[in-house]
Scaffold this motif. Structure first.
Motif, PDB file in Angstrom:
ATOM      1  N   LEU A   9       0.907  -1.221   0.264  1.00 31.54           N
ATOM      2  CA  LEU A   9       0.032  -0.088   0.076  1.00 31.54           C
ATOM      3  C   LEU A   9       0.929   1.365   0.080  1.00 31.54           C
ATOM      4  CD1 LEU A   9      -2.823   1.282  -0.007  1.00 31.54           C
ATOM      5  CD2 LEU A   9      -2.630   0.895   2.357  1.00 31.54           C
ATOM      6  N   GLN A  10       1.954   1.047   0.726  1.00 32.41           N
ATOM      7  CA  GLN A  10       2.907   2.490   0.640  1.00 32.41           C
ATOM      8  C   GLN A  10       3.489   2.621  -0.474  1.00 32.41           C
ATOM      9  OE1 GLN A  10       6.920   1.662   2.165  1.00 32.41           O
ATOM     10  NE2 GLN A  10       7.026   3.785   3.174  1.00 32.41           N
ATOM     11  N   ASP A  11       3.958   1.517  -1.458  1.00 37.96           N
ATOM     12  CA  ASP A  11       4.299   1.632  -2.669  1.00 37.96           C
ATOM     13  C   ASP A  11       3.191   2.375  -3.686  1.00 37.96           C
ATOM     14  OD1 ASP A  11       6.341   0.680  -4.787  1.00 37.96           O
ATOM     15  OD2 ASP A  11       4.532   0.200  -5.697  1.00 37.96           O
ATOM     16  N   ALA A  12       2.069   1.959  -3.401  1.00 36.17           N
ATOM     17  CA  ALA A  12       1.061   2.357  -4.471  1.00 36.17           C
ATOM     18  C   ALA A  12       0.736   4.042  -4.098  1.00 36.17           C
ATOM     19  CB  ALA A  12      -0.390   1.644  -3.987  1.00 36.17           C
ATOM     20  N   LEU A  13       0.708   4.264  -2.912  1.00 36.91           N
ATOM     21  CA  LEU A  13       0.468   5.655  -2.437  1.00 36.91           C
ATOM     22  C   LEU A  13       1.541   6.569  -2.865  1.00 36.91           C
ATOM     23  CD1 LEU A  13      -1.067   5.180   1.088  1.00 36.91           C
ATOM     24  CD2 LEU A  13      -2.173   6.176  -0.751  1.00 36.91           C
ATOM     25  N   GLU A  14       2.917   5.784  -2.610  1.00 33.80           N
ATOM     26  CA  GLU A  14       3.763   6.792  -3.156  1.00 33.80           C
ATOM     27  C   GLU A  14       3.994   7.339  -4.521  1.00 33.80           C
ATOM     28  OE1 GLU A  14       7.563   5.496  -1.152  1.00 33.80           O
ATOM     29  OE2 GLU A  14       6.866   6.719   0.766  1.00 33.80           O
ATOM     30  N   PHE A  15       3.547   6.186  -5.350  1.00 31.44           N
ATOM     31  CA  PHE A  15       3.460   6.211  -6.908  1.00 31.44           C
ATOM     32  C   PHE A  15       2.329   7.357  -7.079  1.00 31.44           C
ATOM     33  CE2 PHE A  15       1.485   5.347 -10.842  1.00 31.44           C
ATOM     34  CZ  PHE A  15       2.577   5.044 -11.741  1.00 31.44           C
ATOM     35  N   LEU A  16       1.471   7.483  -6.182  1.00 39.10           N
ATOM     36  CA  LEU A  16       0.530   8.741  -6.683  1.00 39.10           C
ATOM     37  C   LEU A  16       1.133   9.839  -6.051  1.00 39.10           C
ATOM     38  CD1 LEU A  16      -2.932   6.784  -6.023  1.00 39.10           C
ATOM     39  CD2 LEU A  16      -1.760   7.344  -8.237  1.00 39.10           C
ATOM     40  N   GLY A  17       2.229  10.044  -5.337  1.00 39.33           N
ATOM     41  CA  GLY A  17       2.442  11.328  -4.709  1.00 39.33           C
ATOM     42  C   GLY A  17       2.428  11.433  -3.410  1.00 39.33           C
ATOM     43  N   VAL A  18       1.642  10.653  -2.568  1.00 43.19           N
ATOM     44  CA  VAL A  18       1.311  10.627  -1.145  1.00 43.19           C
ATOM     45  C   VAL A  18       2.513  10.389  -0.437  1.00 43.19           C
ATOM     46  CG1 VAL A  18      -0.330   9.929   0.513  1.00 43.19           C
ATOM     47  CG2 VAL A  18      -1.031  10.127  -1.954  1.00 43.19           C
ATOM     48  N   PRO A  19       3.116  11.206   0.291  1.00 44.41           N
ATOM     49  CA  PRO A  19       4.000  10.815   1.530  1.00 44.41           C
ATOM     50  C   PRO A  19       3.604   9.765   2.385  1.00 44.41           C
ATOM     51  CG  PRO A  19       3.146  12.959   1.807  1.00 44.41           C
ATOM     52  CD  PRO A  19       2.489  12.582   0.644  1.00 44.41           C
ATOM     53  N   THR A  20       4.425   9.026   2.434  1.00 43.13           N
ATOM     54  CA  THR A  20       3.888   7.508   3.276  1.00 43.13           C
ATOM     55  C   THR A  20       4.889   7.158   4.288  1.00 43.13           C
ATOM     56  OG1 THR A  20       2.199   7.152   1.450  1.00 43.13           O
ATOM     57  CG2 THR A  20       2.493   5.518   3.338  1.00 43.13           C
ATOM     58  N   ARG A  21       4.655   6.553   5.544  1.00 51.69           N
ATOM     59  CA  ARG A  21       5.491   5.891   6.223  1.00 51.69           C
ATOM     60  C   ARG A  21       5.093   4.641   6.713  1.00 51.69           C
ATOM     61  NH1 ARG A  21       8.232   9.355   4.044  1.00 51.69           N
ATOM     62  NH2 ARG A  21       9.753  10.799   4.870  1.00 51.69           N
ATOM     63  N   VAL A  22       5.665   3.550   6.732  1.00 55.95           N
ATOM     64  CA  VAL A  22       5.502   2.258   7.524  1.00 55.95           C
ATOM     65  C   VAL A  22       5.929   2.233   8.648  1.00 55.95           C
ATOM     66  CG1 VAL A  22       5.114  -0.269   7.354  1.00 55.95           C
ATOM     67  CG2 VAL A  22       4.706   1.250   5.140  1.00 55.95           C
ATOM     68  N   GLN A  23       5.194   1.719   9.806  1.00 52.69           N
ATOM     69  CA  GLN A  23       5.760   1.647  10.952  1.00 52.69           C
ATOM     70  C   GLN A  23       5.223   0.234  11.514  1.00 52.69           C
ATOM     71  OE1 GLN A  23       5.632   4.537  14.198  1.00 52.69           O
ATOM     72  NE2 GLN A  23       7.165   5.856  13.157  1.00 52.69           N
ATOM     73  N   THR A  24       6.390  -0.720  11.950  1.00 47.90           N
ATOM     74  CA  THR A  24       5.756  -2.167  12.253  1.00 47.90           C
ATOM     75  C   THR A  24       6.215  -2.330  13.968  1.00 47.90           C
ATOM     76  OG1 THR A  24       8.002  -2.781  11.799  1.00 47.90           O
ATOM     77  CG2 THR A  24       6.325  -2.655  10.114  1.00 47.90           C
ATOM     78  N   ALA A  25       5.050  -2.958  14.438  1.00 46.62           N
ATOM     79  CA  ALA A  25       5.293  -3.812  15.680  1.00 46.62           C
ATOM     80  C   ALA A  25       6.198  -4.610  15.881  1.00 46.62           C
ATOM     81  CB  ALA A  25       4.105  -4.171  16.177  1.00 46.62           C
ATOM     82  N   LEU A  26       6.816  -5.229  14.691  1.00 49.17           N
ATOM     83  CA  LEU A  26       7.895  -6.138  14.680  1.00 49.17           C
ATOM     84  C   LEU A  26       8.762  -5.411  13.862  1.00 49.17           C
ATOM     85  CD1 LEU A  26       6.208  -9.479  13.527  1.00 49.17           C
ATOM     86  CD2 LEU A  26       6.584  -8.849  16.108  1.00 49.17           C
ATOM     87  N   THR A  27      10.151  -5.510  14.586  1.00 50.80           N
ATOM     88  CA  THR A  27      11.228  -4.841  14.179  1.00 50.80           C
ATOM     89  C   THR A  27      11.652  -5.355  12.716  1.00 50.80           C
ATOM     90  OG1 THR A  27      11.876  -4.262  16.119  1.00 50.80           O
ATOM     91  CG2 THR A  27      13.480  -3.746  14.576  1.00 50.80           C
TER      92      THR A  27
END
Length: 234
Positions: A83-101
């Motif tokens: 989903l991050q990849d698809a959003l950034e392709f549209l120019g939406v700045p996105t960050r993924v944070q995970t509960a598992l490192t």
């Protein structure tokens, strides 16, 4: 009333086109709806499930429950990255944070950093659930919503436009609720979120809006405060 900060709870099926795995076209369509909502200026956090890749209750039969749940957490991280990849392709700045490192592909969950991302207008996607087995991504959505101080949790559904007293796909006479209290939803056993998540939202007074994500423009409408879906409140 326009919401200033919300958390969107998505199931993994939105990335699969109601099938299995991650389908590029379905993920792109989902990202377009999220991008339009983000363009309104609302701060947007997302929790995504992993049922399109792994369902522990079915595929994990005979496995240690904790192990099966950890596999599911990894599935949610895969969805978050797609989903991050698809959003950034549209120019939406996105960050993924995970509960598992998994620092090679995403930031570890740090509350203050996530809040700062939201304040800077970035979409934050939380992967890995809560990082604990025996807990659903519904509970992760409630928990992250409270930690992010959101005004509402938006529960995206698959072609169901709210909460009904019966399954509307099977019973055309099912009645939709425009508003509903947590108490009534729990007592009547209505499918809003899992019981743990609902109790957490009820205790903290965090409202839930259940709506049909597949209807174009519905996410934007909810964020604008339009009477869409079902409002579940204390």
């Amino acid at each position: 009333m326009r919401y200033k900060r919300v958390l969107l709870k998505l199931s993994g099926e939105f990335l699969s086109g109601n099938g299995f795995g991650i389908q590029p076209d379905a993920t792109k369509t989902l990202a377009q709806e999220v991008a339009k909502a983000h363009a309104l200026g609302t701060q947007l956090a997302i929790v995504v499930g992993g049922g399109n890749l792994w369902r522990g209750a079915r595929q994990g039969v005979g496995m240690d429950r904790a192990t099966a749940d950890y596999i599911g957490m990894l599935g949610t991280i895969m969805n978050a990255l797609a989903l991050q990849d698809a959003l950034e392709f549209l120019g939406v700045p996105t960050r993924v944070q995970t509960a598992l490192t998994i620092q090679q592909v995403a930031e570890p969950y740090i509350r203050r950093r996530a809040l700062r991302h939201l304040e800077k207008g970035r979409v934050v996607i939380f992967g890995g659930g809560t990082g604990n087995p025996f807990v659903t991504t519904d509970t992760a959505a409630a928990l992250r919503g409270l930690e992010m101080n959101v005004e509402a949790v938006l529960m995206a559904k698959n072609k169901v436009d709210g909460v009904y007293d019966d399954d509307p796909r099977k019973n055309p006479q099912a009645r939709k609720y425009d508003t509903l209290t947590f108490h009534d939803a729990l007592v009547r056993g209505l499918q809003v979120m899992d019981g743990t998540a609902m109790t957490l939202c009820q205790e903290q007074g965090l409202s839930i809006i259940v709506f049909d994500m597949f209807k174009e423009g519905s996410l934007e409408g909810v964020i604008r405060g339009e009477p869409i879906g079902t409002l579940v409140h204390r």
